[in-house]
Motif scaffolding. Structure first.
Motif, PDB file in Angstrom:
ATOM      1  N   TYR A 199      -2.241  -2.480 -10.073  1.00 36.96           N
ATOM      2  CA  TYR A 199      -1.488  -2.781  -8.848  1.00 36.96           C
ATOM      3  C   TYR A 199      -2.378  -2.604  -7.620  1.00 36.96           C
ATOM      4  O   TYR A 199      -2.382  -3.447  -6.709  1.00 36.96           O
ATOM      5  N   HIS A 200      -3.180  -1.547  -7.586  1.00 37.43           N
ATOM      6  CA  HIS A 200      -4.098  -1.309  -6.471  1.00 37.43           C
ATOM      7  C   HIS A 200      -5.126  -2.432  -6.361  1.00 37.43           C
ATOM      8  O   HIS A 200      -5.418  -2.935  -5.265  1.00 37.43           O
ATOM      9  N   ARG A 201      -5.668  -2.838  -7.500  1.00 38.50           N
ATOM     10  CA  ARG A 201      -6.674  -3.903  -7.483  1.00 38.50           C
ATOM     11  C   ARG A 201      -6.088  -5.212  -6.973  1.00 38.50           C
ATOM     12  O   ARG A 201      -6.724  -5.922  -6.190  1.00 38.50           O
ATOM     13  N   SER A 241      -4.666   1.649   3.997  1.00 41.52           N
ATOM     14  CA  SER A 241      -5.534   1.493   2.826  1.00 41.52           C
ATOM     15  C   SER A 241      -6.388   2.728   2.594  1.00 41.52           C
ATOM     16  O   SER A 241      -6.624   3.128   1.440  1.00 41.52           O
ATOM     17  N   ALA A 270     -10.654   3.177  -2.893  1.00 39.88           N
ATOM     18  CA  ALA A 270      -9.750   3.410  -1.775  1.00 39.88           C
ATOM     19  C   ALA A 270     -10.458   4.000  -0.563  1.00 39.88           C
ATOM     20  O   ALA A 270      -9.930   3.921   0.552  1.00 39.88           O
ATOM     21  N   PHE A 327       0.826  -1.204   0.000  1.00 40.95           N
ATOM     22  CA  PHE A 327       0.000   0.000   0.000  1.00 40.95           C
ATOM     23  C   PHE A 327       0.868   1.265   0.000  1.00 40.95           C
ATOM     24  O   PHE A 327       0.553   2.245  -0.690  1.00 40.95           O
ATOM     25  N   PRO A 331     -10.583   4.015  -8.762  1.00 45.09           N
ATOM     26  CA  PRO A 331      -9.689   3.767  -7.616  1.00 45.09           C
ATOM     27  C   PRO A 331      -9.913   4.737  -6.465  1.00 45.09           C
ATOM     28  O   PRO A 331      -9.701   4.371  -5.308  1.00 45.09           O
ATOM     29  N   LEU A 348       2.307   1.722  -3.348  1.00 41.62           N
ATOM     30  CA  LEU A 348       1.260   2.241  -4.231  1.00 41.62           C
ATOM     31  C   LEU A 348       1.107   3.753  -4.061  1.00 41.62           C
ATOM     32  O   LEU A 348       0.959   4.489  -5.051  1.00 41.62           O
ATOM     33  N   GLN A 349       1.145   4.220  -2.820  1.00 36.08           N
ATOM     34  CA  GLN A 349       1.054   5.662  -2.592  1.00 36.08           C
ATOM     35  C   GLN A 349       2.208   6.400  -3.257  1.00 36.08           C
ATOM     36  O   GLN A 349       2.022   7.469  -3.857  1.00 36.08           O
ATOM     37  N   VAL A 383      -4.704   5.810   0.735  1.00 37.11           N
ATOM     38  CA  VAL A 383      -4.529   5.803  -0.717  1.00 37.11           C
ATOM     39  C   VAL A 383      -5.456   6.815  -1.379  1.00 37.11           C
ATOM     40  O   VAL A 383      -5.069   7.512  -2.325  1.00 37.11           O
ATOM     41  N   THR A 387      -0.782   1.357 -12.448  1.00 33.95           N
ATOM     42  CA  THR A 387      -0.939   1.692 -11.035  1.00 33.95           C
ATOM     43  C   THR A 387      -2.299   1.232 -10.514  1.00 33.95           C
ATOM     44  O   THR A 387      -2.395   0.695  -9.395  1.00 33.95           O
ATOM     45  N   LEU A 388      -3.347   1.394 -11.323  1.00 32.22           N
ATOM     46  CA  LEU A 388      -4.687   0.962 -10.910  1.00 32.22           C
ATOM     47  C   LEU A 388      -4.755  -0.566 -10.818  1.00 32.22           C
ATOM     48  O   LEU A 388      -5.412  -1.104  -9.908  1.00 32.22           O
TER      49      LEU A 388
END
Length: 388
Positions: free
Chosen positions: A241-243, A315, A346, A208, A342, A211-212, A318, A238-239
């Motif tokens: 990766y978040h998923r 989380s 988030a 996380f 996202p 990701l930030q 984000v 990046t999206l």
């Protein structure tokens, strides 16, 4: 990945489980050692249960903490063996995701894993200190009484309804070795599962945080770019990766939910009984064991509750990073629509659950508040039994 799992791997091997095989990465075990040790632990746990059932309140509560530890050790290790393949798959998925996102060299990743190693070492030291005191105090009393008083006092690490006379030297030795075996199993089973839990938490948190940082990097690049179409691929990655982080977090919560439920419920009772034993301590020789055990139980609860709070906060952060990183007045509508999903995703926190509750700071506060009530109830029950 593997350098962060040394304590867990060592503890699993002590009780007869290999965390993974060298070639195929599947859960493997030494069946004879693991199952025989588990059966021996389960039998002595039942013997403690019989002793609790037939004893008065104070003696029963003195053994209840160890009894609950035995129940917790057998159940948690059994759950791990039953779900071993899924645990290994989740470990590999987190490591592969880190390799794909190329975040292992980032300072967030190193910071989180360094903290995980420190916490695992301290927790393992607390567990080992508690187990060592349980084993050593009876031996010290035995040697002292034999050397200075001329007769041996046979005291076991904990009482149980053994089917033989433990006052006899031979049967005392057998019982003492059995108790030590139980303590070794319990210490390593609990330390392994809890430190592995800590590893999962800090690695998900590291993802996380990475990701930030990725969001901030894309936002900074967008601030100075004129061709937003060239950044579309970076935003999409990046999206994705978040998923993937959210999916792995959900898998982790599903795996650990029954373990967390049992852990919190049993550790809460252990905390109440240990605090009651400390308040009503009759023999000063038991003070180090109870005090160190109480610290270990508190540390155990803090690991779970603070970990749940950590995942929730990191989380939720984000969404703030997405909102603050991009120059929204300059972002074209197509990119805004791409970032909307996202941003909404988030805002829903990733929670660690235990079926009936969410594990966070508020749960820890509730545990400490109600512990006093339970101790008061036990003290009142003791007074009524004494007066009657």
């Amino acid at each position: 990945m593997y350098e962060y799992l040394r304590i867990q791997q060592f503890s699993f091997r002590v009780i007869g489980i290999n965390l993974w095989a060298q070639r195929d990465q599947r859960i493997a075990s030494a069946p004879c050692r693991y199952y025989s040790w588990t059966v021996a632990t389960a039998i002595i746990t039942l013997l403690m249960g019989f002793y609790i059932y037939t004893s008065e309140q104070d003696k029963a509560i003195q053994v209840l903490t160890v009894f609950l530890q035995g129940v917790l050790s057998v159940i948690k290790s059994g759950m791990f063996v039953a779900k071993g393949r899924r645990f290994i798959k989740l470990i590999r998925s987190l490591d592969m995701l880190a390799a794909e996102a190329n975040v292992k060299e980032g300072k967030e990743w190193k910071h989180e894993n360094d903290w995980q190693q420190r916490i695992a070492r301290v927790y393992y030291s607390c567990c080992m200190s508690t187990g060592t005191l349980y084993c050593a105090v009876p031996a010290i009393i035995l040697l002292y009484s034999w050397c200075f008083n001329g007769h041996a006092i046979f005291i076991l690490p904990f009482d149980a309804a053994f089917p033989f006379n433990t006052a006899h030297p031979f049967f005392y030795t057998v019982s003492y070795i059995w108790c030590i075996s139980f303590i070794i199993y319990a210490v390593h089973a609990i330390a392994a599962m809890d430190s592995l839990f800590c590893w999962f938490i800090f690695n998900i948190s590291a993802h996380f945080r990475a990701l930030q940082r990725a969001v901030e990097t894309v936002g900074a690049a967008m601030s100075g770019a004129e061709d937003y179409a060239s950044l579309h691929g970076r935003i999409t990655r990046t999206l994705h990766y978040h998923r993937r982080i959210i999916e792995l977090s959900a898998e982790f919560d599903e795996l650990y939910a029954p373990i967390v439920f049992i852990e919190i419920s049993v550790s809460y009772l252990k905390l109440c009984f240990s605090a009651y034993n400390l308040i009503n301590l009759g023999d000063i020789s038991g003070l180090p064991v109870i005090a160190v055990g109480l610290v270990t139980i508190t540390f155990q609860l803090c690991i779970y509750c603070f970990s749940g709070e950590k995942i929730k906060n990191v989380s939720e952060a984000v969404s703030d990073r997405i909102y603050l990183a991009f120059p929204w007045e300059r972002v074209p509508p197509s990119v805004r629509r791409l970032l909307l999903l996202p941003l909404m995703r988030a805002q829903r926190a990733t929670n660690l659950t235990g079926f009936l509750f969410i594990v966070d700071h508020s749960l820890l506060v509730w545990i400490f508040k109600t512990t006093g009530s339970i101790i008061g109830f036990l003290s009142a029950t003791k007074s009524e039994n004494t007066n009657s």
